[in-house]
Write an enzyme that holds these catalytic residues in place. Structure first.
Site, PDB file in Angstrom:
ATOM      1  N   SER A  87      53.281  39.480  50.654  1.00 52.52           N
ATOM      2  CA  SER A  87      53.694  40.739  50.758  1.00 52.52           C
ATOM      3  C   SER A  87      54.844  41.149  51.675  1.00 52.52           C
ATOM      4  O   SER A  87      54.522  40.778  52.722  1.00 52.52           O
ATOM      5  CB  SER A  87      52.687  41.890  50.488  1.00 52.52           C
ATOM      6  N   TYR A 102      45.605  45.814  54.933  1.00 54.01           N
ATOM      7  CA  TYR A 102      46.119  44.872  53.621  1.00 54.01           C
ATOM      8  C   TYR A 102      47.266  44.120  54.358  1.00 54.01           C
ATOM      9  O   TYR A 102      47.442  42.679  54.176  1.00 54.01           O
ATOM     10  CB  TYR A 102      46.548  45.744  52.678  1.00 54.01           C
ATOM     11  N   LYS A 135      47.751  40.081  54.834  1.00 51.94           N
ATOM     12  CA  LYS A 135      48.923  39.491  54.294  1.00 51.94           C
ATOM     13  C   LYS A 135      49.752  38.392  55.230  1.00 51.94           C
ATOM     14  O   LYS A 135      50.055  37.445  55.115  1.00 51.94           O
ATOM     15  CB  LYS A 135      49.767  40.132  53.456  1.00 51.94           C
TER      16      LYS A 135
HETATM   17  N1  LIG Z   1      52.623  45.135  42.816  1.00 51.59           N
HETATM   18  C1  LIG Z   1      53.340  45.253  43.895  1.00 51.59           C
HETATM   19  O1  LIG Z   1      54.349  45.894  44.153  1.00 51.59           O
HETATM   20  C2  LIG Z   1      52.955  44.077  44.871  1.00 51.59           C
HETATM   21  C3  LIG Z   1      53.675  43.989  46.001  1.00 51.59           C
HETATM   22  C4  LIG Z   1      53.664  43.183  46.928  1.00 51.59           C
HETATM   23  C5  LIG Z   1      52.446  42.197  46.914  1.00 51.59           C
HETATM   24  N2  LIG Z   1      51.814  42.166  45.774  1.00 51.59           N
HETATM   25  C6  LIG Z   1      50.614  41.177  45.627  1.00 51.59           C
HETATM   26  O2  LIG Z   1      50.769  40.764  44.260  1.00 51.59           O
HETATM   27  C7  LIG Z   1      49.355  40.288  43.870  1.00 51.59           C
HETATM   28  C8  LIG Z   1      48.998  40.819  42.478  1.00 51.59           C
HETATM   29  O3  LIG Z   1      49.318  42.297  42.756  1.00 51.59           O
HETATM   30  P1  LIG Z   1      49.074  43.280  41.396  1.00 51.59           P
HETATM   31  O4  LIG Z   1      50.078  44.447  41.885  1.00 51.59           O
HETATM   32  O5  LIG Z   1      49.178  42.512  40.090  1.00 51.59           O
HETATM   33  O6  LIG Z   1      47.591  43.856  41.773  1.00 51.59           O
HETATM   34  P2  LIG Z   1      46.566  44.192  40.328  1.00 51.59           P
HETATM   35  O7  LIG Z   1      47.250  44.781  39.465  1.00 51.59           O
HETATM   36  O8  LIG Z   1      45.670  45.334  41.336  1.00 51.59           O
HETATM   37  O9  LIG Z   1      45.874  43.016  40.338  1.00 51.59           O
HETATM   38  C9  LIG Z   1      44.976  42.361  41.399  1.00 51.59           C
HETATM   39  C10 LIG Z   1      44.295  41.192  40.815  1.00 51.59           C
HETATM   40  O10 LIG Z   1      43.551  40.730  41.774  1.00 51.59           O
HETATM   41  C11 LIG Z   1      42.378  40.331  41.352  1.00 51.59           C
HETATM   42  N3  LIG Z   1      41.391  40.234  42.283  1.00 51.59           N
HETATM   43  C12 LIG Z   1      40.969  41.106  43.333  1.00 51.59           C
HETATM   44  N4  LIG Z   1      39.805  40.816  43.914  1.00 51.59           N
HETATM   45  C13 LIG Z   1      39.655  39.391  43.429  1.00 51.59           C
HETATM   46  C14 LIG Z   1      38.918  38.468  43.958  1.00 51.59           C
HETATM   47  N5  LIG Z   1      37.872  38.641  45.059  1.00 51.59           N
HETATM   48  N6  LIG Z   1      38.796  37.310  43.517  1.00 51.59           N
HETATM   49  C15 LIG Z   1      39.589  36.869  42.226  1.00 51.59           C
HETATM   50  N7  LIG Z   1      40.632  37.871  41.967  1.00 51.59           N
HETATM   51  C16 LIG Z   1      40.531  39.036  42.415  1.00 51.59           C
HETATM   52  C17 LIG Z   1      42.260  41.356  40.380  1.00 51.59           C
HETATM   53  O11 LIG Z   1      41.030  41.051  39.310  1.00 51.59           O
HETATM   54  P3  LIG Z   1      39.883  42.192  38.824  1.00 51.59           P
HETATM   55  O12 LIG Z   1      40.571  42.861  37.597  1.00 51.59           O
HETATM   56  O13 LIG Z   1      38.640  41.419  38.828  1.00 51.59           O
HETATM   57  O14 LIG Z   1      39.914  43.350  39.896  1.00 51.59           O
HETATM   58  C18 LIG Z   1      43.594  41.499  39.576  1.00 51.59           C
HETATM   59  O15 LIG Z   1      43.677  40.470  38.798  1.00 51.59           O
HETATM   60  C19 LIG Z   1      48.721  40.442  45.192  1.00 51.59           C
HETATM   61  O16 LIG Z   1      48.212  39.499  45.833  1.00 51.59           O
HETATM   62  C20 LIG Z   1      49.310  41.552  45.592  1.00 51.59           C
HETATM   63  O17 LIG Z   1      48.983  41.671  47.308  1.00 51.59           O
HETATM   64  C21 LIG Z   1      52.134  43.142  44.796  1.00 51.59           C
END
Ligand SMILES: NC(=O)c1ccc[n+]([C@@H]2O[C@H](COP(=O)([O-])OP(=O)(O)OC[C@H]3O[C@@H](n4cnc5c(N)ncnc54)[C@H](OP(=O)(O)O)[C@@H]3O)[C@@H](O)[C@H]2O)c1
Length: 269
Positions: free
Chosen positions: A147, A166, A170
């Protein structure tokens, strides 16, 4: 017939990886999720071809070891691309800055522990579990979704004071990626920490969001414009994953250990 394995594939960016990658019939795609039945049902509804779903939790090393074995049976022994996407994301700490934890030290420590367990320790468990199969590949790419919160320059310029546990986790994942890159550079394994950009995963679109969420997005957009004046707001998971995959395709052993954005650079927005 390249194989891709996504950990944390149930929704958001992770599920978009399944959708995008399975649209190429020659790919073998594995989605690891805490709730396998739920993601399998989504895969069935969307009729995604070439996707095998397997149970696995980043905080449970044994589940990842079992998942690795099952995945390798499906892919034929080697895993070409390991993408560790799942993360602990806490709504409770989203808007808290460091001094908001004064008098709330126990809460801070709980949140830091949860963040580190999944986002740093979980990454190590996952890489160690899948490493034997990545080593068998001729492509050998391991990507940890990081991130921009972990970039000190972005934090400083855009005053990103929030999401402290968080961001720490990261940053920890980024150094872990560098450690693995150092350990395996002679074997040709490529490790990358990759920021996906700002991606709308909380809702299908910016329209009809609850007013407080809309206001938070507007505040965030203004904040990020201090860093990148042309920043207009979050992109879709489709846009982000397409850009991430270009970066993943392009990286070579010379980039191993790097922390890059969806743009393939150190510009985060
Ligand atoms: N969206 C953004 O703007 C953004 C920006 C920077 C970085 N990121 C990074 O991108 C990645 C995905 O983010 P997202 O926005 O798609 O988030 P999201 O929609 O909240 O999805 C999070 C995912 O992580 C899974 N997860 C959580 N805990 C877990 C565990 N212990 N073991 C396996 N899976 C687990 C969740 O599964 P469950 O359904 O089981 O909860 C879900 O599939 C993350 O690494 C996040 O830090 C996102």
């Amino acid at each position: 017939m390249p194989s891709y394995l996504i950990i944390g594939a149930s929704r958001g960016i992770g599920y978009q990886y399944l959708k995008h990658l399975s649209s190429e019939p020659s790919n073998k795609v594995v989605g690891i999720a805490r709730n396998r039945a739920a993601v399998q049902s989504r895969v069935d509804t969307d009729k995604l071809p070439n996707v095998r779903t397997i149970q696995g939790d980043l905080t449970d090393a044994a589940s990842l070891n079992a998942a690795a074995q099952e995945a390798a049976e499906y892919t034929g022994g080697a895993i070409d691309y390991l993408i560790i996407n799942g993360a602990y994301l806490s709504e409770q700490t989203l808007f808290l800055k460091p001094t908001d934890y004064i008098g709330q030290e126990e809460f801070f420590l709980d949140e830091l522990t949860s963040s580190m367990n999944t986002n740093a320790a979980g990454v190590l468990y996952a890489i160690n579990a899948f490493l034997p199969y990545v080593r068998k590949s001729s492509i050998k790419k391991v990507v940890v979704i990081s991130s921009g919160h972990a970039d000190t320059e972005l934090v400083g310029i855009a005053d990103v004071t929030e999401a402290v546990p968080y961001a720490i986790s990261k940053a920890a994942a980024n150094i872990l990626v560098a450690k693995y890159a150092a350990q395996f550079k002679d074997e040709g394994l490529i490790f990358l920490a990759l920021s996906p950009g700002v991606v709308l995963t909380m809702a299908p679109s910016l329209d009809n969001l609850p007013p407080e969420v809309s206001a938070a997005y507007e505040r965030m957009t203004k904040q990020f414009q201090k860093y990148e004046p042309s920043f207009k707001g979050p992109m879709t998971p489709e846009q982000s994953v397409a850009m991430q995959l270009k970066v993943i395709e392009g990286v070579t052993i010379n980039d191993s250990g790097a922390f890059l954005s969806h743009l393939g650079t150190k510009r985060w927005l």
